[in-house]
Structures are given as structure tokens and as C-alpha cells.
Design an enzyme around this catalytic site. Structure first.
Site, short mmCIF file in Angstrom:
data_model
loop_
_atom_site.label_atom_id
_atom_site.label_comp_id
_atom_site.label_asym_id
_atom_site.label_seq_id
_atom_site.Cartn_x
_atom_site.Cartn_y
_atom_site.Cartn_z
N HIS A 103 -80.04 3.86 -32.07
CA HIS A 103 -79.32 5.07 -31.66
C HIS A 103 -79.72 5.43 -30.24
O HIS A 103 -80.85 5.24 -29.83
CB HIS A 103 -79.60 6.23 -32.62
N HIS A 105 -79.94 8.62 -27.68
CA HIS A 105 -79.98 10.09 -27.58
C HIS A 105 -79.25 10.51 -26.31
O HIS A 105 -79.57 10.02 -25.22
CB HIS A 105 -81.42 10.58 -27.45
P1 AMP Z 1 -86.15 8.21 -32.77
O1 AMP Z 1 -86.08 7.17 -33.87
O2 AMP Z 1 -87.55 8.42 -32.28
O3 AMP Z 1 -85.21 7.94 -31.64
O4 AMP Z 1 -85.78 9.61 -33.38
C1 AMP Z 1 -84.97 9.82 -34.48
C2 AMP Z 1 -84.19 11.10 -34.28
O5 AMP Z 1 -83.41 11.31 -35.44
C3 AMP Z 1 -85.02 12.37 -34.07
O6 AMP Z 1 -84.60 12.98 -32.85
C4 AMP Z 1 -84.70 13.24 -35.28
O7 AMP Z 1 -84.66 14.60 -34.96
C5 AMP Z 1 -83.35 12.70 -35.70
N1 AMP Z 1 -83.00 12.84 -37.10
C6 AMP Z 1 -83.76 12.56 -38.18
N2 AMP Z 1 -83.07 12.76 -39.32
C7 AMP Z 1 -81.82 13.15 -38.96
C8 AMP Z 1 -80.62 13.48 -39.67
N3 AMP Z 1 -80.56 13.47 -40.99
N4 AMP Z 1 -79.52 13.84 -38.95
C9 AMP Z 1 -79.56 13.86 -37.60
N5 AMP Z 1 -80.65 13.55 -36.87
C10 AMP Z 1 -81.77 13.20 -37.54
#
Ligand code: AMP
Length: 141
Positions: A103, A105
Site C-alpha cells: 500500500h 500512503h
Molecule cells: P504500514 O504497514 O506501516 O504502512 O501501515 C499500515 C497502515 O494501515 C497504518 O497507517 C494503519 O493506520 C492502517 N490501518 C490498519 N488497519 C486499517 C483498516 N482496517 N482500515 C484502514 N487502515 C488501516
């Protein structure tokens, strides 16, 4: 590198097993709001095809994610009257990755306002619903 784990939370969202605040969808990409935003409008852009991160994603899926990330960034500039956009993308635990489906951001930024720390506070559902509506409308126009 470990293999793709199909029970990760974003895979469940992609399969419709868990909800999300959807911003954009096409045949290759889904974008939805981060529920613990580092700034208002913080959006995640994912390939629909399984990919753990940048290291294993197929080039055409990566390209589709990049194009949608740019579109979301431009929409977010307008919707949130942003002064800039921060793009982040983490790979493996050592690289800061927590959820193991690729993903990107897309984080709208205001001049002089620091981002919140990662995963520090859940945004209210009505706020996220309203922001998703505005962003998806901007992406259609
Ligand atoms: P990263 O893997 O470090 O890039 O971060 C994962 C991101 O997913 C974090 O910013 C979380 O806040 C976000 N996150 C976790 N669970 C959910 C969810 N159910 N829906 C949307 N975002 C999420």
C-alpha cells in the site's frame, strides 16, 4: 522474504470481508482512508492482486498503483486545501511495514503542521465517511 499471507487485514478488505471508507476503485486498484490518519484525508492505495510489498509486486500492478496515487494526491490537494502531499510506502518490518499487502500512503499536508505519529488515534466514523465521500466525488470530476 516471507510469502504473501492471504489473511492480512487488507486482503480481507479487498475480499469484502471487512469494511473500508472507499475513495476509489478500478479493476486493478482500491483506495480507502486510513482509519488512524496521520493527517486528515490520509489515503491508502493498494493493488487488488496479492503483493506483499514493493519487492514482489508485478510491474503493471505497481504502475496502476502509482497512477492512482497521483490522482488521489491531486484530488486531496483540492478537497483538503492542502499545501503539499507526503507519500510513504514501507517494505518489511525492518522498513516500517505493519500490514503485509502493498500500500502507498497519500497524506495531505498543511504548511507548518506535523503529521501525527503512526497509528496514534482512530478517526471518528462520521468524519471518515464524509471525507471518503468528498474525495471520491473529486476523483470522479
Ligand atoms: P504500514 O504497514 O506501516 O504502512 O501501515 C499500515 C497502515 O494501515 C497504518 O497507517 C494503519 O493506520 C492502517 N490501518 C490498519 N488497519 C486499517 C483498516 N482496517 N482500515 C484502514 N487502515 C488501516
Amino acid at each position: 522474504m516471507p510469502s504473501y499471507y492471504p489473511q492480512n487485514i487488507f486482503a480481507k478488505i479487498l475480499r469484502g470481508e471487512l469494511p473500508c471508507y472507499k475513495v476509489y476503485e478500478d479493476d486493478k486498484v482500491l483506495a480507502f482512508l486510513d482509519i488512524m490518519p496521520r493527517a486528515p484525508g490520509h489515503t491508502l492505495v493498494l493493488p487488488k492482486a496479492p503483493a506483499r510489498n514493493l519487492l514482489d509486486v508485478k510491474p503493471d500492478d505497481l504502475a496502476a498503483v502509482a497512477v492512482v496515487s497521483q490522482r488521489v494526491a491531486n484530488a486531496a490537494m483540492k478537497v483538503f486545501a492542502a499545501d503539499g502531499i507526503t507519500i510513504q510506502q514501507f517494505n518489511e518490518g525492518a522498513g516500517g511495514q505493519v500490514v503485509f499487502h502493498l500500500h502507498v500512503h497519500v497524506i495531505p499536508r498543511q504548511a507548518g503542521v506535523a503529521m501525527k505519529p503512526p497509528a496514534s488515534a482512530k478517526e471518528k466514523p462520521d468524519v471518515l465517511a464524509d471525507q471518503a465521500l468528498k474525495l471520491s466525488a473529486a476523483l470522479k470530476s
